[in-house]
Scaffold this motif. Structure first.
Motif, PDB file in Angstrom:
ATOM      1  N   ILE A 138       0.832  -1.202   0.000  1.00  0.00           N
ATOM      2  CA  ILE A 138       0.000   0.000   0.000  1.00  0.00           C
ATOM      3  C   ILE A 138       0.870   1.256   0.000  1.00  0.00           C
ATOM      4  CG2 ILE A 138      -0.292  -0.248   2.539  1.00  0.00           C
ATOM      5  CD1 ILE A 138      -2.776   1.507   0.248  1.00  0.00           C
ATOM      6  N   ASN A 154      -5.795 -15.793  -6.431  1.00  0.00           N
ATOM      7  CA  ASN A 154      -6.875 -14.848  -6.160  1.00  0.00           C
ATOM      8  C   ASN A 154      -6.722 -13.642  -7.082  1.00  0.00           C
ATOM      9  OD1 ASN A 154      -8.782 -13.113  -5.074  1.00  0.00           O
ATOM     10  ND2 ASN A 154      -7.908 -13.046  -3.019  1.00  0.00           N
ATOM     11  N   GLU A 182      -8.718 -11.667  -8.312  1.00  0.00           N
ATOM     12  CA  GLU A 182      -9.517 -10.493  -7.916  1.00  0.00           C
ATOM     13  C   GLU A 182      -8.697  -9.567  -7.007  1.00  0.00           C
ATOM     14  OE1 GLU A 182     -10.615 -13.616  -7.683  1.00  0.00           O
ATOM     15  OE2 GLU A 182     -12.456 -13.732  -8.885  1.00  0.00           O
ATOM     16  N   TYR A 183      -7.766 -10.149  -6.274  1.00  0.00           N
ATOM     17  CA  TYR A 183      -6.866  -9.357  -5.424  1.00  0.00           C
ATOM     18  C   TYR A 183      -6.099  -8.345  -6.279  1.00  0.00           C
ATOM     19  CZ  TYR A 183      -2.408  -8.781  -2.778  1.00  0.00           C
ATOM     20  OH  TYR A 183      -1.290  -8.305  -2.158  1.00  0.00           O
ATOM     21  N   ASP A 217      -8.504  -5.653  -7.699  1.00  0.00           N
ATOM     22  CA  ASP A 217      -8.818  -4.602  -6.714  1.00  0.00           C
ATOM     23  C   ASP A 217      -7.687  -3.583  -6.642  1.00  0.00           C
ATOM     24  OD1 ASP A 217     -11.152  -5.874  -6.182  1.00  0.00           O
ATOM     25  OD2 ASP A 217     -10.605  -6.611  -4.195  1.00  0.00           O
ATOM     26  N   PHE A 244      -2.917  -5.547   3.104  1.00  0.00           N
ATOM     27  CA  PHE A 244      -3.400  -6.201   1.890  1.00  0.00           C
ATOM     28  C   PHE A 244      -3.323  -7.703   2.113  1.00  0.00           C
ATOM     29  CE2 PHE A 244      -2.301  -3.044  -1.806  1.00  0.00           C
ATOM     30  CZ  PHE A 244      -3.047  -2.072  -1.187  1.00  0.00           C
ATOM     31  N   SER A 245      -4.454  -8.388   2.044  1.00  0.00           N
ATOM     32  CA  SER A 245      -4.415  -9.839   2.145  1.00  0.00           C
ATOM     33  C   SER A 245      -5.082 -10.455   0.923  1.00  0.00           C
ATOM     34  CB  SER A 245      -5.126 -10.318   3.416  1.00  0.00           C
ATOM     35  OG  SER A 245      -5.282 -11.727   3.343  1.00  0.00           O
ATOM     36  N   ALA A 246      -4.403 -11.442   0.338  1.00  0.00           N
ATOM     37  CA  ALA A 246      -4.947 -12.160  -0.818  1.00  0.00           C
ATOM     38  C   ALA A 246      -5.596 -13.474  -0.389  1.00  0.00           C
ATOM     39  CB  ALA A 246      -3.831 -12.435  -1.830  1.00  0.00           C
ATOM     40  N   GLY A 290     -10.448 -14.189   1.935  1.00  0.00           N
ATOM     41  CA  GLY A 290     -11.736 -13.894   1.314  1.00  0.00           C
ATOM     42  C   GLY A 290     -11.531 -13.322  -0.077  1.00  0.00           C
ATOM     43  N   PRO A 291     -12.646 -12.906  -0.708  1.00  0.00           N
ATOM     44  CA  PRO A 291     -12.565 -12.487  -2.110  1.00  0.00           C
ATOM     45  C   PRO A 291     -11.815 -11.168  -2.285  1.00  0.00           C
ATOM     46  CG  PRO A 291     -14.757 -12.047  -1.239  1.00  0.00           C
ATOM     47  CD  PRO A 291     -14.011 -12.792  -0.166  1.00  0.00           C
ATOM     48  N   GLY A 292     -10.998 -11.092  -3.336  1.00  0.00           N
ATOM     49  CA  GLY A 292     -10.320  -9.853  -3.686  1.00  0.00           C
ATOM     50  C   GLY A 292      -9.281  -9.444  -2.674  1.00  0.00           C
ATOM     51  N   ASN A 293      -8.972  -8.155  -2.696  1.00  0.00           N
ATOM     52  CA  ASN A 293      -7.975  -7.614  -1.783  1.00  0.00           C
ATOM     53  C   ASN A 293      -8.676  -7.076  -0.544  1.00  0.00           C
ATOM     54  OD1 ASN A 293      -5.582  -6.644  -0.743  1.00  0.00           O
ATOM     55  ND2 ASN A 293      -5.614  -4.747  -1.939  1.00  0.00           N
ATOM     56  N   GLN A 306      -6.077   1.865   3.467  1.00  0.00           N
ATOM     57  CA  GLN A 306      -5.958   1.006   2.283  1.00  0.00           C
ATOM     58  C   GLN A 306      -6.992   1.324   1.205  1.00  0.00           C
ATOM     59  OE1 GLN A 306      -3.544   0.188   4.732  1.00  0.00           O
ATOM     60  NE2 GLN A 306      -5.300  -0.912   5.546  1.00  0.00           N
ATOM     61  N   PRO A 327      -8.581   3.387  -1.863  1.00  0.00           N
ATOM     62  CA  PRO A 327      -9.585   2.520  -2.481  1.00  0.00           C
ATOM     63  C   PRO A 327      -9.022   1.196  -3.018  1.00  0.00           C
ATOM     64  CG  PRO A 327      -8.782   4.090  -4.089  1.00  0.00           C
ATOM     65  CD  PRO A 327      -7.952   4.270  -2.856  1.00  0.00           C
ATOM     66  N   PHE A 328      -7.953   0.681  -2.424  1.00  0.00           N
ATOM     67  CA  PHE A 328      -7.318  -0.517  -2.975  1.00  0.00           C
ATOM     68  C   PHE A 328      -7.967  -1.817  -2.509  1.00  0.00           C
ATOM     69  CE2 PHE A 328      -4.086   2.782  -3.071  1.00  0.00           C
ATOM     70  CZ  PHE A 328      -3.575   2.647  -4.339  1.00  0.00           C
ATOM     71  N   ILE A 329      -8.810  -1.751  -1.464  1.00  0.00           N
ATOM     72  CA  ILE A 329      -9.416  -2.973  -0.932  1.00  0.00           C
ATOM     73  C   ILE A 329     -10.910  -2.996  -1.223  1.00  0.00           C
ATOM     74  CG2 ILE A 329      -7.757  -3.426   0.894  1.00  0.00           C
ATOM     75  CD1 ILE A 329      -9.728  -1.949   2.812  1.00  0.00           C
ATOM     76  N   ARG A 330     -11.456  -4.213  -1.336  1.00  0.00           N
ATOM     77  CA  ARG A 330     -12.909  -4.302  -1.488  1.00  0.00           C
ATOM     78  C   ARG A 330     -13.571  -4.641  -0.163  1.00  0.00           C
ATOM     79  NH1 ARG A 330     -14.328  -9.236  -5.447  1.00  0.00           N
ATOM     80  NH2 ARG A 330     -12.706  -8.203  -6.644  1.00  0.00           N
TER      81      ARG A 330
END
Lengths: 514, 301
Positions: A411, A441, A443-444, A447, B23-25, B28-31, B128, B130-133
């Protein structure tokens, strides 16, 4: 034409012999290098006073670098032909009518690629392949389309011997684009380099994920902020060579770069750098570029005689040139030290703020310099964060953070990028190798791209840390080919040579894995 | 005091935070930003982060071992008559993340936790954007702090973030409708199906776990279930089939993600590093078992 000394002639003769007898250069590589030696004997450009001192290739001292463009450029550095026009009309010079079907379309492109010059003698732009092939894609069943596209891509990889060659995809979803992405994932090739023009409002998520899956496997495509580029260069832009934003049907006459770290060494302190040293060097680089541009346009005869120009595949009025720079990190660190401060670029707010001030000064200079024959970009050059060359030692590409000093958290790295990407319409970019867990993943990654482009980042590349194809600085190499070259074997692609230098001098295999 | 006042909604409570991963991949879904809270109500033999299980008792054993000088002992007055007690204090600025303190601790705790309220955690999450959902809260066992979760997730929802709870299912979710209203899904461990197996693995029965599984499935809040595969402790194939049969009345199990995690010894307490790590081919066999049982979204890790 000015005279030169016999000493210079003799040393060039020795260089020529070295090239001819080289065990590692291929035949094509020898021809390119021999041509470079020939033109190095000319002295025809109207050079600004003071240039020689700044251009002298002394490690740690050189302030301006002209990136091997030679002494008498016979063509623009980067050429971006209008392949759509070629597909609609064919070419008189190439004795080709417009392609009538899918197979002819592929064959036409392969023929054209052999006639598009550049600094590397290979085309740095091979077209928006999805848009070029989509009109033909439904003429054949999908299996046939895939088989022939795969053969086409293998052909390009083995004959366009240079990964500065660049194809574009997106932002719209196309069947041709999807097939190309599938093929590249399977092929894991270095050529062509590919950029995916991404726009969250146009590109469906599932298609972006498809592109990301290919990128993680084969280090391409990279992702370009479509809205940002289109806003600056109009929708008629392409990404060519490493990551260079240029006008379609045009290109770039030249690219020279400021080596900011070495420039900073000549300054007493920050004030001296800003008031005296930097303005002096910026002015000389600009006038050197002016001279190169004038020679290409006024003296080389390129635009009058080359079939690409005569048949309207390129237009002189769509060309510009790239005002490049490297080593902002070193410049900032050196200046901070001269001020007795500890903060380092990429890790310290004050150091980063100094980086921004320097960029603002360079932008202001460029905005005030009237560049000849650059009406395509408002009469000014475009700033470019150059990715470095293999010989660079202690020079970090563009405005990147030096490898080994990247912030602990991704980040923070991205936020740093967001300070600097906006300055470079003709290209900049950052590269992130990622862990296998991220590869599972995609989608990671999506994002991160979405967030990044909302934060004014321009261009991002990702690859799995274990993939064979990796991005060196802007171009791609296969790690397996690097190993062969290091073992003394000949390798097909020129960029493998450059990648070897970059691995040794630029530590590109040691990037922080995210 | 009015009737509402007597219910005393708990706000602004501080919880022990073990760490926040920006940031975790893998959560769960996405970042996503992943928040790990300290403290757990199970004692799983294969626990791979046992240092998140308990709260620090301030014995001070770790202080002298810290090579970076990030830990110290201070004397703090207690509420009573000026008596003092020792506290271990952690300075994050000095920490070099060498984990010596964790390896020293004999109480499955960590001196590095930070007590934070929902606003403080939210501030870390917002860095974090707008980098995370979304956000995932894990542990330890985060359901030990349902009021905190409710407050944090309500604030996350205002920011448009997706919210997931990672839980061992030992706290009854049906008691917290306000929390579920702001939670997009729960990633639930079902560590074994037969009661005696669950006791063997965790030291506790799984009545509440299964009750939660059925409840969350019925509420469409079951994002994922997972089982760590240890062949010496239970029959993994039987667990998969039993879970499928058990959940079928409550949801379309074809839509449910089932994550099968191969046991690995990393981080596991020494006395439990005795189990075999199942190989890839065995995990693929389990995938087939899960497919036959009706699961379609199966993730092998």
């Amino acid at each position: 034409m000015r005279a030169i000394t016999m000493d210079r002639v003799e040393s060039t003769r020795q260089e020529i012999l070295n090239i001819i007898t080289s065990p590692t250069l291929t035949h094509e590589q020898k021809l390119t290098n021999l041509a470079g030696q020939a033109d190095s004997l000319l002295e025809v450009l109207d050079l600004p006073e003071g240039l020689e001192d700044l251009l002298a290739p002394v490690e740690g001292k050189q302030c301006i670098c002209d990136l091997f463009e030679g002494h008498a450029p016979m063509r623009p550095r980067y050429i971006v032909p209008d392949y759509e026009k070629f597909m609609k009309e064919g070419s008189k010079f190439l004795q080709l009518e417009a392609p009538k079907d899918f197979f002819e379309a592929l064959n036409h492109l392969l023929i054209m690629y052999k006639h598009v010059p550049s600094i590397t003698n290979y085309p740095v732009y091979v077209g928006a392949l999805d848009k070029l092939l989509e009109p033909f894609i439904d003429e054949v069943d999908e299996a046939t389309a895939k088989k022939f596209i795969k053969m086409f891509l293998v052909h390009v990889d083995r004959t366009v011997l240079d990964s500065f060659s660049h194809a574009n995809l997106g932002p719209e979803e196309t069947k041709a684009g999807r097939i190309i992405l599938e093929c590249e994932e399977e092929l894991e090739q270095a050529v062509p380099n590919i950029t995916f023009k991404y726009d969250a409002d146009v590109t469906p998520d599932a298609y972006a994920i498809r592109a990301i899956q290919t990128a993680l496997k084969s280090a391409k495509p990279s992702f370009a902020n479509h809205k940002m580029f289109a806003g600056e260069l109009t929708e008629d832009y392409v990404i060519a060579s490493c990551y260079n934003g240029l006008r379609y049907g045009g290109g770039s006459y030249t690219l020279c770069r400021l080596i900011l770290g070495n420039i900073a060494k000549r300054a007493e302190n920050i004030k001296d750098f800003k008031d005296r040293v930097l303005p002096y060097v910026m002015d000389i680089q600009a006038r050197y570029m002016d001279a190169r541009v004038r020679f290409i346009v006024e003296d080389s005869g390129f635009f009058e005689n080359h079939f690409l120009a005569k048949e309207g595949f390129i237009h002189r009025e769509k060309f510009t040139a790239m005002y490049g720079l490297v080593g902002l990190a070193e410049a900032v660190n050196i200046l901070m030290e001269k001020e007795g401060k500890n903060g380092r670029y990429g890790q310290d707010t004050e150091a980063d703020a100094l980086g921004v001030e320097i960029m603002e000064q360079i932008r202001a200079f460029n905005d005030n310099h009237d560049a000849p024959y650059c009406e395509a970009t408002g009469g000014h050059y475009l700033l470019h964060a150059q990715v470095g060359i293999a010989q660079d030692v202690g020079i970090t590409p563009g405005t990147r953070i030096p490898i080994g000093e990247e912030p602990e958290e991704l980040i923070d790295h991205l936020k740093h990028c967001s300070l600097f990407h906006k300055y470079f319409p003709s290209g900049t970019g950052d590269i992130f190798p990622v862990e296998v867990t991220a590869s599972k993943n995609p989608e990671y990654i999506l994002d991160i791209i979405k967030g990044a482009f909302r934060m004014d980042l321009r261009y991002l590349s990702f690859h799995d840390k274990n993939s064979d194809v990796i991005r060196v600085t802007g171009y791609l190499v296969k790690k397996s080919e690097l190993e062969k070259f290091k073992a003394g074997q000949r390798v097909l692609q020129n960029t493998t040579h450059l990648g070897t230098g970059a691995a040794k001098n630029g530590h590109i295999l040691e990037r922080k894995v995210r | 005091m009015d009737r509402k006042g007597t219910r005393m909604k708990k706000e602004n409570i501080k919880v022990p935070v073990n760490r926040i991963i920006p940031f975790s991949a893998v959560d769960g879904p996405g970042n996503r930003t992943a928040v790990f809270l300290q403290g757990c109500n199970l004692d799983c033999k294969y626990c791979h982060n046992p240092e998140t299980r308990a709260l620090c008792i301030h014995c001070g054993a770790c202080v002298g071992k810290c090579p970076a000088g990030a830990l110290s002992i201070v004397q703090e007055p207690t509420d009573t008559m000026g008596a003092k007690k020792s506290r271990v204090v952690f300075d994050p600025a000095k920490c070099v993340a060498c984990d010596t303190c964790i390896h020293t601790c004999k109480h499955d705790a960590s001196p590095r936790i930070q007590w934070m309220n929902a606003d403080e955690v939210l501030a870390e999450i917002q860095k974090q954007m707008p980098f995370i959902r979304g956000v995932t809260v894990s542990g330890g066992e985060c359901m030990l702090y349902p009021e905190f979760l409710t407050e944090l997730f309500a604030k996350c929802k205002e920011l448009g973030l997706h919210t997931l709870i990672d839980s061992n299912g030992m706290v009854d979710f049906s008691l917290y409708p306000d929390l579920l209203a702001v939670t997009d899904g729960v990633m639930l461990d079902i560590k074994a199906f037969r009661e005696e197996d669950h006791v063997r693995v965790t030291g506790s029965t799984n009545e509440t776990v299964l009750q939660n599984a059925a409840f969350l499935a019925g509420e469409d809040k079951l994002y994922e279930i997972r089982t760590v595969v240890v062949r010496e402790l239970f029959d993994p194939a039987e667990v998969i089939v039993s879970i499928a049969e058990f959940l079928r009345p409550f949801t379309d199990i074809g839509r449910l993600r089932y994550k099968l995690i191969a046991f690995r010894p990393f981080g596991v307490r020494e006395q439990y590093q005795i189990y075999e790590s199942p190989d890839a081919s065995y995990m693929q066999q389990l995938r087939l078992v899960a497919l036959q049982a009706g699961f379609k979204d199966i993730v092998i890790i």
